[in-house]
Design a protein around this motif. Structure first.
Motif, PDB file in Angstrom:
ATOM      1  N   GLY A 170       0.829  -1.208   0.000  1.00  0.00           N
ATOM      2  CA  GLY A 170       0.000   0.000   0.000  1.00  0.00           C
ATOM      3  C   GLY A 170       0.859   1.252   0.000  1.00  0.00           C
ATOM      4  O   GLY A 170       0.561   2.220  -0.698  1.00  0.00           O
ATOM      5  N   GLY A 171       1.940   1.227   0.772  1.00  0.00           N
ATOM      6  CA  GLY A 171       2.857   2.366   0.816  1.00  0.00           C
ATOM      7  C   GLY A 171       3.491   2.618  -0.535  1.00  0.00           C
ATOM      8  O   GLY A 171       3.608   3.754  -0.998  1.00  0.00           O
ATOM      9  N   ILE A 172       3.869   1.529  -1.221  1.00  0.00           N
ATOM     10  CA  ILE A 172       4.463   1.673  -2.555  1.00  0.00           C
ATOM     11  C   ILE A 172       3.421   2.282  -3.496  1.00  0.00           C
ATOM     12  O   ILE A 172       3.740   3.105  -4.352  1.00  0.00           O
ATOM     13  CB  ILE A 172       4.983   0.311  -3.053  1.00  0.00           C
ATOM     14  CG1 ILE A 172       6.151  -0.108  -2.183  1.00  0.00           C
ATOM     15  CG2 ILE A 172       5.394   0.392  -4.510  1.00  0.00           C
ATOM     16  CD1 ILE A 172       6.615  -1.529  -2.398  1.00  0.00           C
ATOM     17  N   GLY A 173       2.157   1.883  -3.302  1.00  0.00           N
ATOM     18  CA  GLY A 173       1.072   2.462  -4.099  1.00  0.00           C
ATOM     19  C   GLY A 173       1.014   3.969  -3.930  1.00  0.00           C
ATOM     20  O   GLY A 173       0.887   4.711  -4.910  1.00  0.00           O
ATOM     21  N   ILE A 174       1.152   4.417  -2.686  1.00  0.00           N
ATOM     22  CA  ILE A 174       1.132   5.861  -2.426  1.00  0.00           C
ATOM     23  C   ILE A 174       2.298   6.537  -3.134  1.00  0.00           C
ATOM     24  O   ILE A 174       2.135   7.561  -3.801  1.00  0.00           O
ATOM     25  CB  ILE A 174       1.190   6.138  -0.909  1.00  0.00           C
ATOM     26  CG1 ILE A 174      -0.178   5.834  -0.290  1.00  0.00           C
ATOM     27  CG2 ILE A 174       1.606   7.583  -0.638  1.00  0.00           C
ATOM     28  CD1 ILE A 174      -0.512   6.646   0.912  1.00  0.00           C
ATOM     29  N   MET A 175       3.487   5.905  -3.038  1.00  0.00           N
ATOM     30  CA  MET A 175       4.658   6.498  -3.686  1.00  0.00           C
ATOM     31  C   MET A 175       4.431   6.604  -5.191  1.00  0.00           C
ATOM     32  O   MET A 175       4.732   7.622  -5.811  1.00  0.00           O
ATOM     33  CB  MET A 175       5.900   5.668  -3.396  1.00  0.00           C
ATOM     34  CG  MET A 175       7.139   6.215  -4.058  1.00  0.00           C
ATOM     35  SD  MET A 175       8.654   5.615  -3.342  1.00  0.00           S
ATOM     36  CE  MET A 175       8.697   3.969  -3.967  1.00  0.00           C
ATOM     37  N   ASN A 176       3.885   5.531  -5.740  1.00  0.00           N
ATOM     38  CA  ASN A 176       3.609   5.470  -7.172  1.00  0.00           C
ATOM     39  C   ASN A 176       2.727   6.639  -7.604  1.00  0.00           C
ATOM     40  O   ASN A 176       3.059   7.408  -8.514  1.00  0.00           O
ATOM     41  CB  ASN A 176       2.894   4.141  -7.432  1.00  0.00           C
ATOM     42  CG  ASN A 176       2.989   3.724  -8.871  1.00  0.00           C
ATOM     43  OD1 ASN A 176       3.419   4.520  -9.710  1.00  0.00           O
ATOM     44  ND2 ASN A 176       2.597   2.514  -9.173  1.00  0.00           N
ATOM     45  N   ILE A 177       1.591   6.783  -6.926  1.00  0.00           N
ATOM     46  CA  ILE A 177       0.642   7.835  -7.301  1.00  0.00           C
ATOM     47  C   ILE A 177       1.269   9.213  -7.067  1.00  0.00           C
ATOM     48  O   ILE A 177       1.073  10.141  -7.859  1.00  0.00           O
ATOM     49  CB  ILE A 177      -0.661   7.709  -6.490  1.00  0.00           C
ATOM     50  CG1 ILE A 177      -1.302   6.334  -6.735  1.00  0.00           C
ATOM     51  CG2 ILE A 177      -1.623   8.820  -6.866  1.00  0.00           C
ATOM     52  CD1 ILE A 177      -2.098   6.209  -7.989  1.00  0.00           C
ATOM     53  N   MET A 178       2.018   9.345  -5.972  1.00  0.00           N
ATOM     54  CA  MET A 178       2.618  10.647  -5.690  1.00  0.00           C
ATOM     55  C   MET A 178       3.640  11.008  -6.767  1.00  0.00           C
ATOM     56  O   MET A 178       3.743  12.165  -7.161  1.00  0.00           O
ATOM     57  CB  MET A 178       3.291  10.651  -4.312  1.00  0.00           C
ATOM     58  CG  MET A 178       2.331  10.601  -3.135  1.00  0.00           C
ATOM     59  SD  MET A 178       1.099  11.918  -3.118  1.00  0.00           S
ATOM     60  CE  MET A 178       2.125  13.321  -2.726  1.00  0.00           C
ATOM     61  N   LEU A 179       4.384  10.003  -7.249  1.00  0.00           N
ATOM     62  CA  LEU A 179       5.356  10.279  -8.320  1.00  0.00           C
ATOM     63  C   LEU A 179       4.637  10.721  -9.588  1.00  0.00           C
ATOM     64  O   LEU A 179       5.031  11.676 -10.240  1.00  0.00           O
ATOM     65  CB  LEU A 179       6.197   9.026  -8.601  1.00  0.00           C
ATOM     66  CG  LEU A 179       7.409   8.829  -7.693  1.00  0.00           C
ATOM     67  CD1 LEU A 179       8.073   7.501  -7.983  1.00  0.00           C
ATOM     68  CD2 LEU A 179       8.399   9.961  -7.873  1.00  0.00           C
ATOM     69  N   VAL A 180       3.570   9.997  -9.918  1.00  0.00           N
ATOM     70  CA  VAL A 180       2.772  10.374 -11.092  1.00  0.00           C
ATOM     71  C   VAL A 180       2.235  11.788 -10.897  1.00  0.00           C
ATOM     72  O   VAL A 180       2.269  12.623 -11.799  1.00  0.00           O
ATOM     73  CB  VAL A 180       1.600   9.381 -11.296  1.00  0.00           C
ATOM     74  CG1 VAL A 180       0.651   9.886 -12.362  1.00  0.00           C
ATOM     75  CG2 VAL A 180       2.136   8.011 -11.655  1.00  0.00           C
TER      76      VAL A 180
END
Lengths: 402, 237
Positions: free
Chosen positions: A291-301
């Motif tokens: 889930g944390g990686i998901g947040i990082m992913n969206i934040m990078l996008v």
């Protein structure tokens, strides 16, 4: 400055509700999974402990043969006799009571109703060994026990089926080929941990059962109560020595009986459920990291998508730290929001699962707080990299970004 | 003559290194007096945008000195330049560059948010700035709900809400039709008359005609500087 970036972060989250929701979904599921699994695991552990403590915590069960079942080939080891019971009671220190048991099945009849049940012959010692109080009536007297009088104490299931829930004490019922006086009713105990109804039983003095049903003096099981002040291990060793001597077992040979310590079973089962809880929680924790990686992913996008916005902010005078903080706070607020929603979801899951799993509903504040704290930490850890990238943008390039 | 507000001396700018290096500015000298309205013109690649970026403290020169109110700017670091922009400069871009999904008022308030003003001060100043550009009634509209001319006026309101010394406008009418362009230019002229120094890049002579001073760039140098008082009077009807 913190107030400013907080306002900015909230505004940005509000402006992109769907994206924000999708971003936190991983955290929501992760937190909910961890909290639900740990809570349900702990509830299961306590349920198992409860069921085992119903057997009596400081109880040794002694049976002929090695371990569970009959064992391999060879002659069947002999059952115990009443002298063994007396010997243990009198010669082993730390023994509060010994309850021998001889059991059989028989049909009980009362005024046209009949019910097939288990007949257990034992001594009054059983009520010392096991915490199983009577709901009504009395236990038999030593004189009745000595004489093997035909008196019985019935379980609640028997009372329900035979007496239709009415008064049983003082009535006379038939059990097998004999008639007996009902002198007591056991309190309800419910389902046993491993199937079977513990209340479906008739308890009588062992001599009556031996004489009228089994036709021998053999004892299949002895329940030994151990004084709290004594170690069950020490008492177990003492009983083992005594029985070896009485049964003439030579030095090198194995015991032809086994002593089962309920405390040991309790510890083993508790250990097993605790271990399982940990494993499941670990799996759930992995989903939290995902889930944390998901947040990082969206934040990078989001940083890429909002490059021009960052350029505008820099041009009108935002310093690098303010941009960094805005994105970091955004990530932390998002993941904490996910944590809160996850906690709520976990409570729903627990509410739905406890009746299905037949475990008590519990609320564990520690795991809730820990999971929430972890969700916040995940926001900081996984939000930092995108935030730093946003802050490092060159305003001119950012403004030109299409 | 008083000290100029901005003074560029022998400003050079090189992009890249080694054989691919490109010298965009080759020694620009320029003085800008407080209260002036300057139009910067020149063909693309002449260095006018690079000069504007340096003047806007968005970029640093490779060499030369840049004095703003007598202080050296070329030695400031990134954050110091950001604070200088926050306090003294306002920006208007060709593409408006408003935050989408954000009301006109919130867009205008943004610089005040970074300055740390409280809610009420932000709102009052934001509404005053919107009123000045004639959009007070449109404060709750998002950029998508506004026309191009209106968006550019919101952008101007955002640039002047902090009462900057200098307004930098990079082709502010580049995306607008001639009627809207004239409206924007009149707005900028009015702000200039109130004392704001305006620096504008344009390649349309009609728009440059609104300025008091026109600076022509060519090949990374200032080619010539014209004053055109009377032309401005003639055009602004």
């Amino acid at each position: 400055m913190f107030g400013t970036v907080f306002v900015l972060a909230i505004r940005s989250i509000r402006r992109h509700l769907l994206r924000s929701f999708l971003t936190i979904l991983g955290i929501v599921i992760g937190v909910a999974a961890v909290v639900a699994m740990v809570t349900l695991g702990k509830a299961t552990t306590s349920a198992v402990q409860q069921q085992i403590s119903a057997l009596g915590t400081n109880v040794l069960q002694i049976r002929p043969g090695q371990g569970f079942g009959r064992g391999g080939g060879g002659p069947r080891p002999p059952d115990f006799d009443p002298e063994d019971v007396t010997a243990i009671e009198q010669q082993v220190a730390g023994v509060t009571a010994v309850a021998p048991q001889a059991s059989t099945t028989a049909t009980a009849i009362y005024e046209g109703a009949n019910w097939s049940t288990t007949v257990q012959g034992t001594t009054n010692g059983i009520f010392t060994v096991q915490p199983w109080p009577l709901a009504q009536g009395r236990i038999w007297t030593p004189a009745e026990e000595q004489a093997g009088k035909s008196v019985c104490i019935i379980g609640n299931t028997v009372r329900q089926n035979l007496f239709r829930g009415g008064e049983a004490v003082g009535h006379r019922m038939r059990i097998g080929n004999i008639s007996c006086d009902v002198i007591g009713v056991l309190s309800t105990r419910g389902q046993a941990g491993f199937g079977g109804d513990q209340d479906d039983t008739v308890v009588m003095p062992i001599k009556a059962v031996q004489r009228r049903f089994t036709g021998s003096r053999d004892i299949r099981l002895m329940m030994v109560g151990v004084d709290q002040a004594y170690s069950t291990t020490v008492v177990q060793a003492a009983i083992s020595d005594l029985l070896r001597e009485r049964r003439n077992i030579a030095g090198g040979k194995q015991d032809d009986f086994n002593i089962f310590d309920t405390k040991q079973i309790s510890d083993t089962l508790t250990g097993t459920t605790t271990l399982l809880t940990r494993i499941v929680a670990a799996v759930a924790a992995i989903s939290l990291v995902v889930g944390g990686i998901g947040i990082m992913n969206i934040m990078l996008v989001s940083v890429t998508e909002r490059t021009r916005e960052i350029g505008i902010r820099l041009a009108i005078g935002a310093v690098a730290n303010e941009v960094l903080m805005q994105f970091l706070v955004e990530a932390v607020v998002l993941s904490m929001l996910g944590g809160l929603v996850g906690l709520a979801l976990a409570q729903l899951v627990i509410l739905a699962a406890t009746p299905l799993m037949q475990v008590p509903w519990t609320f564990d504040p520690t795991i809730n707080m820990v999971a929430f704290a972890i969700s916040a930490i995940i926001g900081v850890v996984f939000g930092f990299f995108p935030a730093r990238r946003a802050a490092a943008l060159n305003p001119i390039d950012a403004l030109r970004h299409e | 003559m008083p000290d100029p507000l901005i003074s560029l001396r022998n400003i050079t700018k090189v992009f890249g290194t080694g054989p691919t290096a490109f010298q965009a500015l080759k020694g620009v000298d320029l003085d800008i007096a407080a209260g002036d309205f300057i139009a910067v013109m020149g063909p693309s690649g002449s260095g006018k945008s690079t000069t504007m970026n340096i003047l806007g403290c968005l970029d640093v020169p490779t060499g030369g000195t840049f004095l703003f109110r007598g202080h050296h700017v070329e030695t400031l670091d990134r954050d110091q330049r950001a604070l200088l922009r926050r306090k003294y400069l306002g920006f208007v871009f060709q593409g408006f560059n408003l935050l989408s999904r954000t009301s006109a008022l919130e867009n205008v308030e943004l610089p005040l948010l970074y300055r740390g003003d409280d809610r009420k001060a932000r709102r009052d100043a934001g509404m005053a700035a919107l009123d000045k550009v004639g959009l007070a009634n449109w404060w709750d509209h998002t950029p998508a709900e506004l026309s191009g001319g209106q968006q550019q006026r919101v952008a101007i309101a955002r640039a002047i809400v902090t009462r900057p010394d200098v307004l930098l406008a990079d082709e502010p009418t580049g995306n607008l039709d001639s009627e809207r362009s004239v409206e924007i230019m009149e707005l900028l002229s009015g702000l200039n008359r109130e004392g704001i120094t305006v620096l504008m890049v344009t390649h349309e002579p009609d728009m440059a005609a609104f300025a008091r001073t026109v600076v022509h760039f060519k090949d990374g140098l200032v080619e010539r500087i014209n004053a055109n008082h009377h032309e401005r009077e003639a055009v602004s009807v």
